[in-house]
Design a protein around this motif. Structure first.
Motif, PDB file in Angstrom:
ATOM      1  N   GLN A 199       0.815  -1.218   0.000  1.00  0.00           N
ATOM      2  CA  GLN A 199       0.000   0.000   0.000  1.00  0.00           C
ATOM      3  C   GLN A 199       0.851   1.271   0.000  1.00  0.00           C
ATOM      4  OE1 GLN A 199      -1.840   1.385   3.824  1.00  0.00           O
ATOM      5  NE2 GLN A 199      -3.741   0.798   2.835  1.00  0.00           N
ATOM      6  N   LEU A 200       0.352   2.301  -0.710  1.00  0.00           N
ATOM      7  CA  LEU A 200       0.939   3.639  -0.629  1.00  0.00           C
ATOM      8  C   LEU A 200      -0.029   4.514   0.159  1.00  0.00           C
ATOM      9  CD1 LEU A 200       1.940   4.127  -4.407  1.00  0.00           C
ATOM     10  CD2 LEU A 200       3.350   3.170  -2.542  1.00  0.00           C
ATOM     11  N   LYS A 201       0.512   5.227   1.124  1.00  0.00           N
ATOM     12  CA  LYS A 201      -0.340   6.079   1.946  1.00  0.00           C
ATOM     13  C   LYS A 201      -0.034   7.531   1.612  1.00  0.00           C
ATOM     14  CE  LYS A 201      -2.171   5.813   6.550  1.00  0.00           C
ATOM     15  NZ  LYS A 201      -1.988   5.325   7.925  1.00  0.00           N
ATOM     16  N   ILE A 202      -0.941   8.163   0.898  1.00  0.00           N
ATOM     17  CA  ILE A 202      -0.738   9.549   0.452  1.00  0.00           C
ATOM     18  C   ILE A 202      -0.630  10.459   1.667  1.00  0.00           C
ATOM     19  CG2 ILE A 202      -1.757  11.490  -0.809  1.00  0.00           C
ATOM     20  CD1 ILE A 202      -3.318   9.436  -2.481  1.00  0.00           C
ATOM     21  N   ASP A 203       0.439  11.224   1.734  1.00  0.00           N
ATOM     22  CA  ASP A 203       0.663  12.087   2.898  1.00  0.00           C
ATOM     23  C   ASP A 203      -0.430  13.144   3.032  1.00  0.00           C
ATOM     24  OD1 ASP A 203       2.556  12.817   5.090  1.00  0.00           O
ATOM     25  OD2 ASP A 203       2.412  14.744   4.062  1.00  0.00           O
ATOM     26  N   GLN A 204      -0.744  13.461   4.280  1.00  0.00           N
ATOM     27  CA  GLN A 204      -1.842  14.397   4.522  1.00  0.00           C
ATOM     28  C   GLN A 204      -1.555  15.805   4.019  1.00  0.00           C
ATOM     29  OE1 GLN A 204      -2.108  13.379   8.848  1.00  0.00           O
ATOM     30  NE2 GLN A 204      -1.779  15.545   9.189  1.00  0.00           N
ATOM     31  N   SER A 205      -0.285  16.133   3.787  1.00  0.00           N
ATOM     32  CA  SER A 205       0.015  17.476   3.266  1.00  0.00           C
ATOM     33  C   SER A 205      -0.570  17.665   1.854  1.00  0.00           C
ATOM     34  CB  SER A 205       1.526  17.711   3.251  1.00  0.00           C
ATOM     35  OG  SER A 205       2.167  16.787   2.407  1.00  0.00           O
ATOM     36  N   ILE A 220      -1.724  13.714  -6.242  1.00  0.00           N
ATOM     37  CA  ILE A 220      -2.579  12.604  -5.788  1.00  0.00           C
ATOM     38  C   ILE A 220      -2.960  11.707  -6.960  1.00  0.00           C
ATOM     39  CG2 ILE A 220      -4.871  12.047  -4.851  1.00  0.00           C
ATOM     40  CD1 ILE A 220      -4.478  14.585  -3.043  1.00  0.00           C
ATOM     41  N   GLU A 221      -3.345  12.333  -8.063  1.00  0.00           N
ATOM     42  CA  GLU A 221      -3.724  11.564  -9.249  1.00  0.00           C
ATOM     43  C   GLU A 221      -2.552  10.703  -9.730  1.00  0.00           C
ATOM     44  OE1 GLU A 221      -5.128  14.137 -12.340  1.00  0.00           O
ATOM     45  OE2 GLU A 221      -6.776  12.753 -12.810  1.00  0.00           O
ATOM     46  N   THR A 222      -1.354  11.272  -9.650  1.00  0.00           N
ATOM     47  CA  THR A 222      -0.157  10.543 -10.078  1.00  0.00           C
ATOM     48  C   THR A 222       0.111   9.351  -9.161  1.00  0.00           C
ATOM     49  OG1 THR A 222       0.757  12.625 -10.872  1.00  0.00           O
ATOM     50  CG2 THR A 222       2.304  10.801 -10.606  1.00  0.00           C
ATOM     51  N   ALA A 247     -13.413  14.814  -3.454  1.00  0.00           N
ATOM     52  CA  ALA A 247     -12.363  15.166  -4.424  1.00  0.00           C
ATOM     53  C   ALA A 247     -11.384  14.003  -4.595  1.00  0.00           C
ATOM     54  CB  ALA A 247     -11.631  16.425  -3.971  1.00  0.00           C
ATOM     55  N   LEU A 248     -11.022  13.360  -3.497  1.00  0.00           N
ATOM     56  CA  LEU A 248     -10.095  12.222  -3.559  1.00  0.00           C
ATOM     57  C   LEU A 248     -10.707  11.083  -4.372  1.00  0.00           C
ATOM     58  CD1 LEU A 248      -8.919  12.407   0.132  1.00  0.00           C
ATOM     59  CD2 LEU A 248      -7.348  12.381  -1.831  1.00  0.00           C
ATOM     60  N   GLY A 249     -11.994  10.853  -4.167  1.00  0.00           N
ATOM     61  CA  GLY A 249     -12.700   9.813  -4.925  1.00  0.00           C
ATOM     62  C   GLY A 249     -12.656  10.108  -6.421  1.00  0.00           C
ATOM     63  N   GLU A 250     -12.873  11.378  -6.774  1.00  0.00           N
ATOM     64  CA  GLU A 250     -12.823  11.793  -8.178  1.00  0.00           C
ATOM     65  C   GLU A 250     -11.435  11.557  -8.781  1.00  0.00           C
ATOM     66  OE1 GLU A 250     -15.568  14.001  -9.974  1.00  0.00           O
ATOM     67  OE2 GLU A 250     -16.390  12.397  -8.704  1.00  0.00           O
ATOM     68  N   LEU A 251     -10.422  11.670  -7.935  1.00  0.00           N
ATOM     69  CA  LEU A 251      -9.045  11.467  -8.411  1.00  0.00           C
ATOM     70  C   LEU A 251      -8.680   9.983  -8.419  1.00  0.00           C
ATOM     71  CD1 LEU A 251      -7.375  14.446  -6.493  1.00  0.00           C
ATOM     72  CD2 LEU A 251      -7.747  14.297  -8.973  1.00  0.00           C
ATOM     73  N   GLY A 252      -9.613   9.125  -8.051  1.00  0.00           N
ATOM     74  CA  GLY A 252      -9.405   7.683  -8.157  1.00  0.00           C
ATOM     75  C   GLY A 252      -8.984   7.000  -6.875  1.00  0.00           C
ATOM     76  N   CYS A 253      -8.907   7.768  -5.793  1.00  0.00           N
ATOM     77  CA  CYS A 253      -8.517   7.159  -4.520  1.00  0.00           C
ATOM     78  C   CYS A 253      -9.756   6.523  -3.888  1.00  0.00           C
ATOM     79  CB  CYS A 253      -7.951   8.244  -3.604  1.00  0.00           C
ATOM     80  SG  CYS A 253      -7.388   7.587  -2.025  1.00  0.00           S
TER      81      CYS A 253
END
Ligand code: C2E
Ligand code: MG
Ligand code: MG
Ligand code: MG
Length: 285
Positions: A199-205, A220-222, A247-253
């Motif tokens: 898993q990759l955990k996208i940093d909260q920043s 995020i998309e990348t 927004a995160l969902g829209e970016l595929g997360c």
């Protein structure tokens, strides 16, 4: 004359720095005592999927000290790390996680959940690390795929061959690895292919300003794209609002953790609430 100069040069020290050095020394001895007396608590913060179903959670250390009050992990973890106290403290966290997973494995709903813990570089580097985890997994009969270790990118670049060997051994024992604070470290993307990462955990920043900063949205998309290409799960942390989640969902997360979905809570309190929420949803069916 030299003595006076020495004394003067000590006084030239930035007073803030002196306070922080003495606080650090105090913290270190308080930490040492707290470890002996097992004065820590573990809080759990839930992780959810796109349907907002809980898939598991992350364990986060909490320390309340009489003298210092509530000390945040960002303050005491570095002290534990530099003093070596992170090894006994981290071992305690590993054991607690395995004990919880054993209890959960006997419970019809909790048995599906994963549990993530944070691992510091110094902990991972010590030679007995893999053996210690292996022993806990065995002693508490932890089901395969349920214990997740969160490590950071910078830990990967130190001794790549040794890191690969250790991660592979743990991977064969059913441990999953998550790259915490992803996007903020220095690891080369080439390592992602060579390491058994789950898993990759996208940093909260990046999550914080996803609505207003298009650079963050692109990052995020990348990361999501990278995850897709390498078959890695991607989770976003620090999600505080419905708008960010959307927004995160829209970016595929499609996996999330953050205050919007639940704050860290003492593990026992969290389990009680989880069980109660299940009872409510079954009786209202
Ligand atoms: P982390 O592993 O990246 O953990 C996420 C941090 O973000 C946690 O802070 C969590 O409480 C906080 N957080 C969660 N959701 C939100 C949100 O929506 N908004 C904001 N602003 N923050 C959120 P915490 O518990 O203070 O821990 C800080 C760091 O301390 C952790 O960062 C981790 O690196 C370290 N840490 C915590 N527990 C342990 C442990 O058991 N072992 C080790 N080695 N490190 C730990
Ligand atoms: Mg973490
Ligand atoms: Mg993080
Ligand atoms: Mg962190």
């Amino acid at each position: 004359e030299a003595k006076t100069q020495g004394a003067n040069s000590v006084r030239l020290f930035n007073p803030d720095m002196q306070i922080s050095i003495s606080r650090r020394l105090h913290l270190e001895s308080a930490l040492r005592r707290a470890i002996d007396e097992r004065k820590f608590e573990l809080y759990l913060q839930p992780q959810v999927d796109a349907a907002q179903q809980i898939t598991g959670g992350e364990l986060l250390l909490r320390w309340h000290n009489q003298e210092f009050g509530q000390v945040p992990p960002n303050e005491f973890i570095p002290v534990a790390e530099s003093s070596g106290l992170i090894v006994p403290l981290g071992n305690w966290v590993i054991e607690q996680a395995c004990m919880a997973l054993q209890q959960w494995s006997r419970h019809p709903q909790l048995r599906e959940l994963q549990l993530a813990i944070n691992i510091s570089p110094r902990q991972f580097r010590q030679s007995q690390f893999v053996d210690y985890v292996a022993e806990c997994l065995k002693r508490y009969q932890v089901p395969v795929g349920k214990l997740e270790l969160e490590i950071t990118e910078n830990m990967l670049i130190e001794n790549v061959e040794l890191t690969i060997e250790r991660m592979s051994r743990l991977g064969r024992l059913g441990v999953r690895f998550s790259l915490d604070d992803f996007g903020t470290g220095y690891a080369s993307l080439a390592y992602l292919k060579r390491l058994p990462i789950y898993q990759l955990k996208i940093d909260q920043s990046f999550v914080r300003d996803v609505l207003t900063d298009s650079n963050d949205a692109v990052i995020i998309e990348t990361i999501v794209g990278l995850g897709d290409s390498l078959s890695l799960e991607v989770i976003a942390e620090g999600v505080e609002t419905a708008a960010q989640a959307h927004a995160l969902g829209e970016l595929g997360c499609n996996k999330f953790q953050g205050f919007y979905f639940g704050r860290p809570q003492p593990i026992a309190t969290w389990v009680e609430q989880f069980e109660r929420s299940l009872t409510v949803s079954t009786t209202s069916d």
